[in-house]
Design a protein around this motif. Structure first.
Motif, PDB file in Angstrom:
ATOM      1  N   ASN A  36       0.840  -1.211   0.000  1.00  0.00           N
ATOM      2  CA  ASN A  36       0.000   0.000   0.000  1.00  0.00           C
ATOM      3  C   ASN A  36       0.867   1.249   0.000  1.00  0.00           C
ATOM      4  O   ASN A  36       1.847   1.343   0.724  1.00  0.00           O
ATOM      5  CB  ASN A  36      -0.873   0.047   1.263  1.00  0.00           C
ATOM      6  N   GLY A  37       0.476   2.185  -0.820  1.00  0.00           N
ATOM      7  CA  GLY A  37       1.159   3.480  -0.806  1.00  0.00           C
ATOM      8  C   GLY A  37       2.490   3.494  -1.517  1.00  0.00           C
ATOM      9  O   GLY A  37       3.230   4.475  -1.448  1.00  0.00           O
ATOM     10  N   ALA A  38       2.826   2.425  -2.228  1.00  0.00           N
ATOM     11  CA  ALA A  38       4.129   2.358  -2.896  1.00  0.00           C
ATOM     12  C   ALA A  38       4.201   3.335  -4.074  1.00  0.00           C
ATOM     13  O   ALA A  38       5.274   3.830  -4.418  1.00  0.00           O
ATOM     14  CB  ALA A  38       4.388   0.936  -3.378  1.00  0.00           C
ATOM     15  N   GLY A  39       3.055   3.583  -4.691  1.00  0.00           N
ATOM     16  CA  GLY A  39       3.050   4.484  -5.847  1.00  0.00           C
ATOM     17  C   GLY A  39       2.563   3.820  -7.119  1.00  0.00           C
ATOM     18  O   GLY A  39       2.713   4.352  -8.221  1.00  0.00           O
ATOM     19  N   LYS A  40       1.945   2.659  -6.981  1.00  0.00           N
ATOM     20  CA  LYS A  40       1.491   1.906  -8.162  1.00  0.00           C
ATOM     21  C   LYS A  40       0.388   2.659  -8.904  1.00  0.00           C
ATOM     22  O   LYS A  40       0.454   2.845 -10.128  1.00  0.00           O
ATOM     23  CB  LYS A  40       0.978   0.519  -7.724  1.00  0.00           C
ATOM     24  N   THR A  41      -0.615   3.071  -8.148  1.00  0.00           N
ATOM     25  CA  THR A  41      -1.711   3.803  -8.790  1.00  0.00           C
ATOM     26  C   THR A  41      -1.202   5.098  -9.414  1.00  0.00           C
ATOM     27  O   THR A  41      -1.593   5.477 -10.527  1.00  0.00           O
ATOM     28  CB  THR A  41      -2.809   4.108  -7.756  1.00  0.00           C
ATOM     29  N   THR A  42      -0.308   5.754  -8.690  1.00  0.00           N
ATOM     30  CA  THR A  42       0.252   7.004  -9.213  1.00  0.00           C
ATOM     31  C   THR A  42       0.968   6.768 -10.543  1.00  0.00           C
ATOM     32  O   THR A  42       0.886   7.590 -11.453  1.00  0.00           O
ATOM     33  CB  THR A  42       1.215   7.614  -8.177  1.00  0.00           C
ATOM     34  N   GLU A  83      -8.434   1.753 -10.138  1.00  0.00           N
ATOM     35  CA  GLU A  83      -8.550   1.125  -8.829  1.00  0.00           C
ATOM     36  C   GLU A  83      -9.959   1.362  -8.289  1.00  0.00           C
ATOM     37  O   GLU A  83     -10.488   2.468  -8.370  1.00  0.00           O
ATOM     38  CB  GLU A  83      -7.520   1.783  -7.895  1.00  0.00           C
ATOM     39  N   GLU A 160      -5.184  -3.149  -9.691  1.00  0.00           N
ATOM     40  CA  GLU A 160      -5.703  -4.068  -8.676  1.00  0.00           C
ATOM     41  C   GLU A 160      -7.080  -4.641  -9.002  1.00  0.00           C
ATOM     42  O   GLU A 160      -8.045  -4.448  -8.257  1.00  0.00           O
ATOM     43  CB  GLU A 160      -5.739  -3.360  -7.308  1.00  0.00           C
ATOM     44  N   GLN A 192      -1.594  -6.207  -5.735  1.00  0.00           N
ATOM     45  CA  GLN A 192      -1.028  -6.574  -4.431  1.00  0.00           C
ATOM     46  C   GLN A 192      -0.987  -8.092  -4.304  1.00  0.00           C
ATOM     47  O   GLN A 192      -0.218  -8.630  -3.530  1.00  0.00           O
ATOM     48  CB  GLN A 192      -1.890  -5.993  -3.309  1.00  0.00           C
TER      49      GLN A 192
END
Ligand SMILES: Nc1ncnc2c1ncn2[C@@H]1O[C@H](COP(=O)(O)OP(=O)(O)OP(=O)(O)O)[C@@H](O)[C@H]1O
Ligand SMILES: [Mg+2]
Lengths: 235, 290
Positions: A36-42, A83, A160, A192
């Motif tokens: 979570n929060g790694a930057g994938k969506t970004t 997402e 995801e 994930q």
């Protein structure tokens, strides 16, 4: 087909992407895994120009598409399944699908594409008049994917797709992703669920706090000790 | 007598509906109350008046030119006063809206002066007797016809065309709308354009109906149009249409019994409806599954 060169993306003062580079070849399934929060969506949003990178370049089929208008990027052949599905909740299934084909004005092609989507997702065909907000999570995921396919993408970005779905539905969705790929669409899959993602991908990137810390063939990553520990739930 | 009040109420109410549509469409897309909308209405009335008095054009043409002018004004306001603030916090565009509203009122005061002007009717006004039940004046008939045509046209545009679909998609989820290839900046401008054109039409119709046009004329109708939009469920297009008609009816019928409270009735109705149904008559929240 898609090349990211040293992409840096900020949200205000927060640096969400800290210089990432990535390469996808035509016909491949490439996956980005990370917590979570790694930057994938970004990363996906930056490709679609929903957020603009601070620096770096993005090339699609050799053309610089950095910070081009989102509609131009869609027109060039990139579609994103966002997402959380993000179907238009107050619209019917049919309206959602036809919005996917917004840039296409050829009625015959749209009809054909619809048939293809129904082949992949037979459930949708019986629910064309249902308001999308009342679909189940799995059905919404299928609708979001079908909608993206209506844009006739050359490159499909999936954020995801397994989120919140029962294992049986997840494996169904992953089968369909492989089928879409086998019919010629290149795929960038953010997940994930690393096990599932790596099992269908050719290549994988491991993301941590805005950086790729590993990049290798999916098989190699599946057997990588670090990856096993951190993402595959083995110790 | 009673039927005539109904006609009066519907005629007045349909102008509230037209105004309410502008508020509700803009709110549906931007979650912004466009307080300058009442001045777009006023400007529409002045354009119509000028066309009829100075350029002597027939009324229908004056109406169309007024709608076009209002439309341009609305789009300019959006570009100048709201678009630069789209990423700012929510209060900023609201203040900007009030600023534009005051600016336009004063501009009209400078150009036209504070006195109300009569709206000459360059068409014949007659009264039509319908059976033995009621009479309807040709102005009321005109107002009802124009409003109904505009509202049916809007309904068709929103629900049956690709552009309408894009407007609805943008209202529901801007980011995802962009992923469909929709250019949302254009959709936002279009929304202002349509809402403003309807508001301008209402201005002309009311100007003719009450035979009066002045720079402050937007205040009460603007407020009531806003009330009608909230009444129907802000952001909801059929809601704005219904809300306006109900408000017009209640106001006219209420005024028969307590004429000095005419303007207060609208707000009393608003308070009662919101107490009973906080989302407005047709407003609803669709549950989103994640
Ligand atoms: N709109 C935003 N404004 C500010 N910060 C944001 C915004 N969106 C994301 N971030 C931050 O950017 C970082 C990366 O977020 P991102 O959504 O890309 O992560 P992710 O890898 O997709 O996570 P997840 O697996 O939970 O979806 C996070 O620290 C997040 O808090
Ligand atoms: Mg994410």
């Amino acid at each position: 087909m898609l090349v990211l060169e040293n992409i840096v993306t900020h949200y205000g003062n927060i640096q969400a992407l800290k210089g990432i580079s990535l390469k996808i070849n035509k016909g491949e399934i490439v996956t980005i895994i990370g917590a979570n929060g790694a930057g994938k969506t970004t990363t996906l949003k930056t490709i679609c120009s929903l957020v603009k990178p601070t620096s770096g370049k993005i090339f699609f089929e050799g053309n610089d598409i950095t910070s081009k208008h989102t509609s131009d990027i869609v027109e060039a052949g990139i579609a994103l399944v966002p997402e959380g599905r993000r179907v238009f909740p107050k619209m019917t299934v049919m309206e959602n699908l036809s919005l996917g084909a917004y840039l296409n004005n050829d009625r015959n092609k749209i009809k054909n594409d619809l048939e293809k989507v129904f082949d992949l997702f037979p459930v949708l065909k019986n629910r064309l008049k249902q308001v999308s907000g009342t679909l189940s999570g799995g059905e919404q995921q299928m609708l979001a994917m079908g909608r993206a396919l209506m844009a006739r993408p050359k490159l499909l970005l999936l954020d995801e797709p397994s989120m919140g779905l029962a294992p049986k539905i997840v494996s169904n969705i992953f089968d369909i992703i492989q089928q879409i790929n086998s019919e010629g669409t290149t795929i960038l899959l953010v997940e994930q669920n690393a096990q599932m993602a790596l099992s269908i991908a050719n290549k994988g990137y491991v993301m941590e706090t805005g950086r790729f810390i590993l990049e290798d063939s999916a098989n190699t990553l599946l057997n990588n000790e670090e990856v096993k520990k951190a993402y595959l739930g083995e110790s | 007598m009673f039927f005539e009040q109904i006609i009066n109420g519907l005629a007045l109410g349909s102008t509230y509906s037209l105004i309410a549509l502008g508020y509700t469409m803009v709110y549906g897309i931007l979650e912004l109350i466009n307080f300058a909308h009442s001045e777009i209405y006023m400007t529409g009335a002045f354009i119509g008046l000028t066309m009829v008095t100075v350029y002597k054009v027939p009324f229908p043409i004056a109406l169309l030119i007024s709608m076009a002018g209002s439309c341009i004004l609305g789009v300019c306001i959006e570009k100048a006063a709201y678009k630069p603030l789209r990423k700012a916090n929510r209060i900023a565009p609201l203040i900007s809206a009030i600023g534009v509203s005051i600016f336009l009122q004063n501009l009209a005061l400078i150009i036209a002066g504070p006195q109300a002007r009569a709206f000459p009717k360059n068409f014949k006004v007659t009264t039509i007797q319908v059976g033995s039940l009621f009479k309807i004046s040709s102005i009321q008939l005109l107002i009802l016809l124009v409003s109904i045509v505009l509202m049916i046209g809007l309904h068709f545009l929103i629900n049956k065309t690709k552009i309408g679909q894009a407007i609805r998609a943008t209202a529901q989820d801007k980011e995802t709308a962009q992923l469909m290839g929709i250019k949302i900046d254009r959709i936002i401008s279009l929304t202002f354009a349509i809402g403003s054109a309807l508001g301008g039409a209402a201005g002309v119709l009311v100007g003719v109906y009450f035979n009066s046009v002045d720079p402050m004329m937007g205040f009460f109708p603007g407020l009531k149009g806003f009330v009608a939009a909230v009444l129907g469920g802000i952001g909801n297009i059929p809601g704005a249409m219904v809300g306006g008609l109900i408000l017009g009816l209640v106001e006219v019928i209420g005024a028969v019994y307590m004429s000095q409270y005419k303007d207060a009735i609208a707000f009393a109705v608003l308070i009662i409806i919101l107490l009973l149904k906080p989302t407005g008559l047709l407003g609803q929240k669709v549950q989103e599954k994640v």
